[in-house]
Design a protein around this motif. Structure first.
Motif, PDB file in Angstrom:
ATOM      1  N   ASP A   1       0.865  -1.173   0.000  1.00 23.88           N
ATOM      2  CA  ASP A   1       0.000   0.000   0.000  1.00 23.88           C
ATOM      3  C   ASP A   1       0.899   1.219   0.000  1.00 23.88           C
ATOM      4  N   ASN A   2       0.343   2.331  -0.452  1.00 26.35           N
ATOM      5  CA  ASN A   2       1.180   3.518  -0.581  1.00 26.35           C
ATOM      6  C   ASN A   2       1.427   4.231   0.745  1.00 26.35           C
ATOM      7  N   ASP A   3       0.690   3.877   1.807  1.00 26.85           N
ATOM      8  CA  ASP A   3       1.028   4.432   3.122  1.00 26.85           C
ATOM      9  C   ASP A   3       2.432   3.949   3.503  1.00 26.85           C
ATOM     10  N   THR A   4       2.631   2.633   3.377  1.00 21.95           N
ATOM     11  CA  THR A   4       3.948   2.062   3.699  1.00 21.95           C
ATOM     12  C   THR A   4       5.020   2.613   2.758  1.00 21.95           C
ATOM     13  N   LEU A   5       4.684   2.680   1.475  1.00 17.90           N
ATOM     14  CA  LEU A   5       5.645   3.210   0.500  1.00 17.90           C
ATOM     15  C   LEU A   5       6.055   4.646   0.873  1.00 17.90           C
ATOM     16  N   SER A   6       5.094   5.450   1.315  1.00 14.05           N
ATOM     17  CA  SER A   6       5.427   6.842   1.656  1.00 14.05           C
ATOM     18  C   SER A   6       6.296   6.902   2.911  1.00 14.05           C
ATOM     19  N   ALA A   7       6.075   5.968   3.847  1.00 11.11           N
ATOM     20  CA  ALA A   7       6.902   5.947   5.060  1.00 11.11           C
ATOM     21  C   ALA A   7       8.335   5.560   4.699  1.00 11.11           C
ATOM     22  N   ILE A   8       8.469   4.569   3.822  1.00  7.33           N
ATOM     23  CA  ILE A   8       9.809   4.131   3.425  1.00  7.33           C
ATOM     24  C   ILE A   8      10.506   5.242   2.629  1.00  7.33           C
ATOM     25  N   THR A   9       9.758   5.894   1.753  1.00  7.43           N
ATOM     26  CA  THR A   9      10.332   7.014   0.988  1.00  7.43           C
ATOM     27  C   THR A   9      10.808   8.108   1.943  1.00  7.43           C
ATOM     28  N   SER A  10      10.006   8.426   2.948  1.00  5.70           N
ATOM     29  CA  SER A  10      10.387   9.475   3.912  1.00  5.70           C
ATOM     30  C   SER A  10      11.678   9.129   4.621  1.00  5.70           C
ATOM     31  N   SER A  11      11.813   7.841   5.003  1.00 11.19           N
ATOM     32  CA  SER A  11      13.041   7.499   5.717  1.00 11.19           C
ATOM     33  C   SER A  11      14.232   7.478   4.766  1.00 11.19           C
ATOM     34  N   MET A  12      14.002   7.086   3.513  1.00  8.88           N
ATOM     35  CA  MET A  12      15.101   7.086   2.527  1.00  8.88           C
ATOM     36  C   MET A  12      15.706   8.472   2.354  1.00  8.88           C
ATOM     37  N   ILE A  13      14.849   9.473   2.323  1.00 10.22           N
ATOM     38  CA  ILE A  13      15.334  10.824   2.005  1.00 10.22           C
ATOM     39  C   ILE A  13      15.479  11.680   3.264  1.00 10.22           C
ATOM     40  N   HIS A  14      15.389  11.034   4.428  1.00  6.19           N
ATOM     41  CA  HIS A  14      15.497  11.753   5.717  1.00  6.19           C
ATOM     42  C   HIS A  14      14.552  12.958   5.739  1.00  6.19           C
ATOM     43  N   ALA A  15      13.308  12.704   5.409  1.00  2.00           N
ATOM     44  CA  ALA A  15      12.328  13.801   5.398  1.00  2.00           C
ATOM     45  C   ALA A  15      12.110  14.319   6.817  1.00  2.00           C
ATOM     46  N   ASP A  16      11.673  15.552   6.907  1.00  2.00           N
ATOM     47  CA  ASP A  16      11.304  16.124   8.206  1.00  2.00           C
ATOM     48  C   ASP A  16       9.856  15.785   8.532  1.00  2.00           C
ATOM     49  N   TYR A  17       9.010  15.786   7.501  1.00  4.43           N
ATOM     50  CA  TYR A  17       7.576  15.557   7.723  1.00  4.43           C
ATOM     51  C   TYR A  17       7.025  14.574   6.711  1.00  4.43           C
ATOM     52  N   LEU A  18       6.099  13.746   7.192  1.00  4.95           N
ATOM     53  CA  LEU A  18       5.289  12.912   6.298  1.00  4.95           C
ATOM     54  C   LEU A  18       3.830  13.249   6.570  1.00  4.95           C
ATOM     55  N   PHE A  19       3.114  13.674   5.540  1.00  3.63           N
ATOM     56  CA  PHE A  19       1.680  13.937   5.657  1.00  3.63           C
ATOM     57  C   PHE A  19       0.922  12.798   4.984  1.00  3.63           C
ATOM     58  N   LEU A  20       0.151  12.075   5.772  1.00  6.71           N
ATOM     59  CA  LEU A  20      -0.706  11.021   5.207  1.00  6.71           C
ATOM     60  C   LEU A  20      -2.083  11.645   5.043  1.00  6.71           C
ATOM     61  N   LEU A  21      -2.391  12.072   3.833  1.00  8.17           N
ATOM     62  CA  LEU A  21      -3.648  12.791   3.623  1.00  8.17           C
ATOM     63  C   LEU A  21      -4.776  11.790   3.340  1.00  8.17           C
ATOM     64  N   THR A  22      -5.892  12.031   4.012  1.00 10.94           N
ATOM     65  CA  THR A  22      -6.997  11.094   3.904  1.00 10.94           C
ATOM     66  C   THR A  22      -8.305  11.876   3.896  1.00 10.94           C
ATOM     67  N   ASP A  23      -9.430  11.195   4.107  1.00  6.38           N
ATOM     68  CA  ASP A  23     -10.692  11.945   4.042  1.00  6.38           C
ATOM     69  C   ASP A  23     -11.245  12.271   5.425  1.00  6.38           C
ATOM     70  N   VAL A  24     -10.475  12.007   6.475  1.00  6.48           N
ATOM     71  CA  VAL A  24     -10.856  12.506   7.810  1.00  6.48           C
ATOM     72  C   VAL A  24      -9.729  13.410   8.306  1.00  6.48           C
ATOM     73  N   ASP A  25     -10.074  14.346   9.217  1.00  6.92           N
ATOM     74  CA  ASP A  25      -9.112  15.396   9.544  1.00  6.92           C
ATOM     75  C   ASP A  25      -8.081  14.998  10.588  1.00  6.92           C
ATOM     76  N   SER A  26      -8.169  13.770  11.102  1.00  5.83           N
ATOM     77  CA  SER A  26      -7.276  13.405  12.202  1.00  5.83           C
ATOM     78  C   SER A  26      -7.353  11.896  12.415  1.00  5.83           C
ATOM     79  N   LEU A  27      -6.504  11.409  13.308  1.00 12.31           N
ATOM     80  CA  LEU A  27      -6.654  10.034  13.789  1.00 12.31           C
ATOM     81  C   LEU A  27      -7.797  10.047  14.803  1.00 12.31           C
TER      82      LEU A  27
END
Ligand code: GLU
Length: 256
Positions: free
Chosen positions: A154-180
């Motif tokens: 799934d692309n949630d996992t892919l985005s987390a792995i991408t973030s760690s690869m590039i040492h990102a500061d922030y990962l935004f998981l955008l969805t259709d609800v405003d929060s967890l």
């Protein structure tokens, strides 16, 4: 859990699910949603941030192209539709970003690309170069060659792995609800928003993640929590919010 690094120039990964990209039943691209996200990315770039998009939607766009009503069951059927849709998906992004003169790049990854050290380093170097050039990389799983054993899933996992690869500061998981939430707020009126999570394992007992993502996507809250666990372990501040909330004030999230 997260690295408090809020410098003037942050590296930001934004993940957009299929339900934000195409209409769930008609599969028409959601042009106003996509355009407003593009404006947000441009604004973030103007503030000096580096941005990577992780965009699902290849299969959804492929369904529209072939006028097929629903996702095929077979792996090869999904792979074929992803192959049909990915080109149009990237063309759509290129058109929208092109209105602002913003170059983009297509990056398609499989799990094999990160489990092999040489391929991993090559991918990291490519990301570095693209960001250095001021390009917005647009990442998706290389669905056409990913078989079940090697899929990110799934692309949630892919985005987390991408973030760690590039040492990102922030990962935004955008969805259709405003929060967890403690449960799906669309189905359970007693669901409560959880603003800050300092331990994902501790929060699991309080959150019901039974609801899966849309019929086109693969995610839902469960994969978002897993992604948050991977990304925060790598020091990436992870935010689960809605695309509308994010678009309303993107800089307030990233300015510390
Ligand atoms: N890679 C898939 C696509 O582009 C989506 C995966 C997901 O929904 O997380 O259609």
């Amino acid at each position: 859990m997260a690295r408090p690094r809020h410098g003037p120039s942050n590296t930001i990964v934004i993940k957009l699910g299929t339900s934000s990209i195409v209409h769930e039943t008609t599969h028409q691209p959601l042009l106003s949603t996509l355009s407003s996200l593009v404006e947000t990315v441009i604004e973030l770039r103007e503030h000096g941030h580096k941005v990577v998009l992780v965009s699902s939607g290849a299969i959804g766009v492929g369904l529209k192209r072939m006028e097929m009503p629903s996702k095929p069951k077979s792996l090869s059927g999904k792979q074929a539709l992803a192959a049909i849709g990915q080109g149009r998906l990237i063309a759509l992004w290129d058109n929208l970003f092109g209105q602002f003169g913003q170059p983009i790049a297509q990056v398609l990854l499989t799990r094999g690309d990160i489990s092999d050290r040489t391929r991993y380093l090559n991918a990291v170097n490519t990301f570095k170069e693209l960001l250095h050039l001021g390009v917005v990389p647009i990442v998706n799983e290389n669905d056409t060659v990913s078989v079940s054993e090697i899929k990110f899933g799934d692309n949630d996992t892919l985005s987390a792995i991408t973030s760690s690869m590039i040492h990102a500061d922030y990962l935004f998981l955008l969805t259709d609800v405003d929060s967890l939430y403690t449960a799906n707020p669309r189905k359970d009126p007693s669901a409560k928003a959880i603003d800050v999570v300092s331990s994902i394992s501790a929060i699991r007992s309080q959150v019901s993640t039974k609801t899966l993502g849309s019929s086109l996507g693969t995610g839902g809250m469960e994969t978002k929590l897993i992604a948050a666990e991977i990304a925060t372990a790598a020091g990436v501040t992870t935010i689960i919010t809605s695309i509308w909330y994010f678009n309303s004030a993107p800089n307030s999230f990233c300015s510390g």
